[in-house]
Design an enzyme around this catalytic site. Structure first.
Site, PDB file in Angstrom:
ATOM      1  N   LYS A  80       0.849  -1.187   0.000  1.00 12.88           N
ATOM      2  CA  LYS A  80       0.000   0.000   0.000  1.00 12.88           C
ATOM      3  C   LYS A  80       0.890   1.245   0.000  1.00 12.88           C
ATOM      4  CE  LYS A  80      -3.783   2.041   2.790  1.00 12.88           C
ATOM      5  NZ  LYS A  80      -4.657   1.826   3.968  1.00 12.88           N
ATOM      6  N   SER A 155      -9.682   1.817   3.265  1.00 13.62           N
ATOM      7  CA  SER A 155      -8.833   2.594   2.390  1.00 13.62           C
ATOM      8  C   SER A 155      -7.804   1.757   1.635  1.00 13.62           C
ATOM      9  CB  SER A 155      -8.102   3.658   3.198  1.00 13.62           C
ATOM     10  OG  SER A 155      -7.196   3.045   4.109  1.00 13.62           O
ATOM     11  N   SER A 179      -9.640  -0.663   7.485  1.00  9.78           N
ATOM     12  CA  SER A 179      -9.129  -0.498   6.125  1.00  9.78           C
ATOM     13  C   SER A 179      -8.426  -1.708   5.517  1.00  9.78           C
ATOM     14  CB  SER A 179      -8.189   0.688   6.064  1.00  9.78           C
ATOM     15  OG  SER A 179      -8.956   1.856   5.929  1.00  9.78           O
TER      16      SER A 179
HETATM   17  N1  GLN Z   1     -13.147   3.909   6.892  1.00  9.18           N
HETATM   18  C1  GLN Z   1     -12.460   4.343   8.056  1.00  9.18           C
HETATM   19  C2  GLN Z   1     -12.081   5.795   7.905  1.00  9.18           C
HETATM   20  O1  GLN Z   1     -12.459   6.349   6.934  1.00  9.18           O
HETATM   21  C3  GLN Z   1     -11.253   3.494   8.314  1.00  9.18           C
HETATM   22  C4  GLN Z   1     -10.046   3.900   7.560  1.00  9.18           C
HETATM   23  C5  GLN Z   1      -8.823   3.111   7.893  1.00  9.18           C
HETATM   24  O2  GLN Z   1      -8.896   2.066   8.544  1.00  9.18           O
HETATM   25  N2  GLN Z   1      -7.674   3.612   7.484  1.00  9.18           N
HETATM   26  O3  GLN Z   1     -11.427   6.378   8.704  1.00  9.18           O
END
Ligand code: GLN
Length: 488
Positions: A80, A155, A179
């Site tokens: 990532k 994400s 995420s």
């Molecule tokens: N969807 C969550 C957010 O928008 C989690 C994001 C993540 O785990 N990086 O913060």
């Protein structure tokens, strides 16, 4: 086709030299050529660098280095774009870091390389890991390989889509509130968020430091265990890293679920859960029970406060962490008449909408007069949420829940409605607030053939138990062997 192999299938082939690391890597690069125009999991790929690493692995194999010494020798692993790889771009889905090249390796990168892996590719993501659909990237949208009109989740959408589209056997993502697990669920892969502190965060660009963890995604529980083993363990460069040594996760996969107590949190099976998701999760629970697990209903009474708590704590930490992007120290800069104007223009043009929304929210909840009402209160509720889990884990070994309330939704469906997007995190964020570990694995499909994820939540340092339950499930089911049409 070599790109189709899992790590556990590829390693014996590499070991007996039936397949070379160069061939395995080239197969991934070819698959990227074939499908990534449509999927867009990768932001960039340095093919020459990948092949150089593959050649070095082949040379080591030729000299008799074994997979006992280097468990990932010759295995391609994609990362990532929030994890530092020396000499490679590190853009975090943001215009702010458009030109930024990492001067050093993250600890996980170092460990993967030490294990012999071919570390390649920068995978797309929501900007600074803020989002749940990979639509908040300055470098375009990633599409779900099961249905190109739908989101891969986020994400770490690129990390999940690349594994699902067979562009790499395994990848790394990061998980602050779901995420890794939610995109794994949307793309039909396996994804693990380790216990907070199990994997070093050194070289992970910070979003919310008290919640962030790096973890692996793959097409089987076994592969995820192999990668976790390579990256887990204490690191002097991360003061929150846990001193206890990592376990031999691969050796602990066997054993089944007989005698294990699985908890079903009653607050997780109520309104808002899609009926098709519920049916698949119910069936998976029956499957595990048929294999000998004992089912126990448990309660996590503070679940209803989890989303509000998370979006206060995460944004507060983000507002502090992202202060460093000021046009002076890193990346993008928009000139101005004086430093203040330069600073405002840089941040105004460098950050996307969602990131700005969160910085503003986070600054607000930390500001004097509001700190006690929001941030301090959220910290107290966080403690209550952690205690809910501790209580539940007195009675059970693992919690079983859906990973997300729905399967993958359409691109564009929620991106303009932040609240709707945030509600999708209901099953994943408590795990981060508590610092526990969580695993998502495929457990079925909707009528329109979209993958559904099952989530297993474990105690702190309970990774081995989670993986063992996941392994037992995969030995008796074939959901994880289904492939999207896009993979070809
Ligand atoms: N969807 C969550 C957010 O928008 C989690 C994001 C993540 O785990 N990086 O913060």
């Amino acid at each position: 086709m070599l790109n189709r192999l899992t790590v556990s299938e590829l390693v014996p082939q590499l070991a007996c030299r039936a397949v070379s690391a160069r061939e395995a890597t080239q197969a991934c690069l070819d698959q990227i050529q074939r499908v990534d125009g449509r999927v867009h999991a990768f932001v960039s790929v340095d093919a020459a660098d990948a092949l150089r690493q593959a050649d070095a692995a082949d040379q080591a194999l030729g000299q008799g280095v074994t997979h006992t010494e280097k468990p990932l020798l010759g295995v391609p692993v994609a990362l990532k774009d929030v994890i530092a790889v020396k000499g490679q771009p590190l853009r975090c889905g943001s215009k702010m870091l458009e030109q930024f090249v990492s001067p050093y390796d993250a600890t996980v990168t170092e460990r993967l390389k030490a294990a012999g892996a071919v570390v390649f590719g920068r995978l797309n993501m929501d900007e600074f890991a803020m989002g749940g659909s990979t639509e908040n990237s300055a470098y375009g949208v990633t599409r779900n390989p099961w249905d190109l009109d739908r989101t891969p989740g986020g994400s770490s959408g690129g990390s999940a889509a690349a594994v699902a589209a067979e562009e790499c056997p395994v990848s790394l993502g990061s998980d602050t509130g779901g995420s890794i697990r939610q995109p794994a669920s949307f793309c039909g892969c396996v994804g693990l968020k380790p216990t907070y502190g199990r994997v070093s965060r050194y070289g992970l660009v910070a979003y919310a430091s008290s919640l962030d963890q790096i973890g692996p995604l793959g097409r089987s529980v076994r592969d995820v265990a192999t990668v976790l083993q390579a990256i887990a363990g204490w690191d002097a460069r991360d003061s929150t890293s846990i001193p206890q040594p990592a376990e031999n996760y691969s050796a602990l996969l066997a054993g089944g679920v007989k005698g294990l107590r699985l908890g079903l949190p009653k607050e997780y099976f109520v309104g808002g859960l899609d009926p098709e998701v519920k049916a698949a999760v119910d069936a998976a629970v029956r499957q595990l029970s048929a294999q000998g697990a004992e089912l126990v209903e448990v309660s996590l009474p503070h679940t209803e406060y989890a989303i509000a708590t998370y979006y206060i704590i995460a944004t507060a930490e983000a507002s502090a962490n992202l202060a460093r992007f000021d046009g002076v120290r890193y990346g993008f800069r928009a000139e101005g008449a004086d430093p203040i104007e330069m600073y405002c223009r840089t941040r105004g043009a460098g950050f996307g909408q969602e990131v700005k929304r969160r910085i503003i929210l986070g600054t607000y909840v930390l500001s004097s007069g509001y700190y006690d009402a929001y941030y301090l209160r959220a910290q107290k509720i966080r403690t209550l949420i952690r205690q809910d889990f501790l209580k539940a884990f007195e009675k059970v070994d693992v919690l079983v829940t859906p990973t997300a309330p729905t399967a993958a939704y359409r691109l564009g469906e929620k991106v303009d409605d932040p609240l709707q997007m945030y509600l999708g995190d209901i099953y994943t964020i408590s795990c981060n607030l508590a610092g526990n570990c969580g695993l998502s694995l495929p457990c079925g499909f909707t009528a329109s053939r979209l993958p559904i994820g099952l989530q297993l939540l474990g105690k702190p340092l309970g990774e081995a138990t989670l993986l063992r339950v996941g392994q037992a499930f995969q030995e008796n089911t074939s959901w994880h062997q289904q492939r999207p049409l896009t993979a070809g």
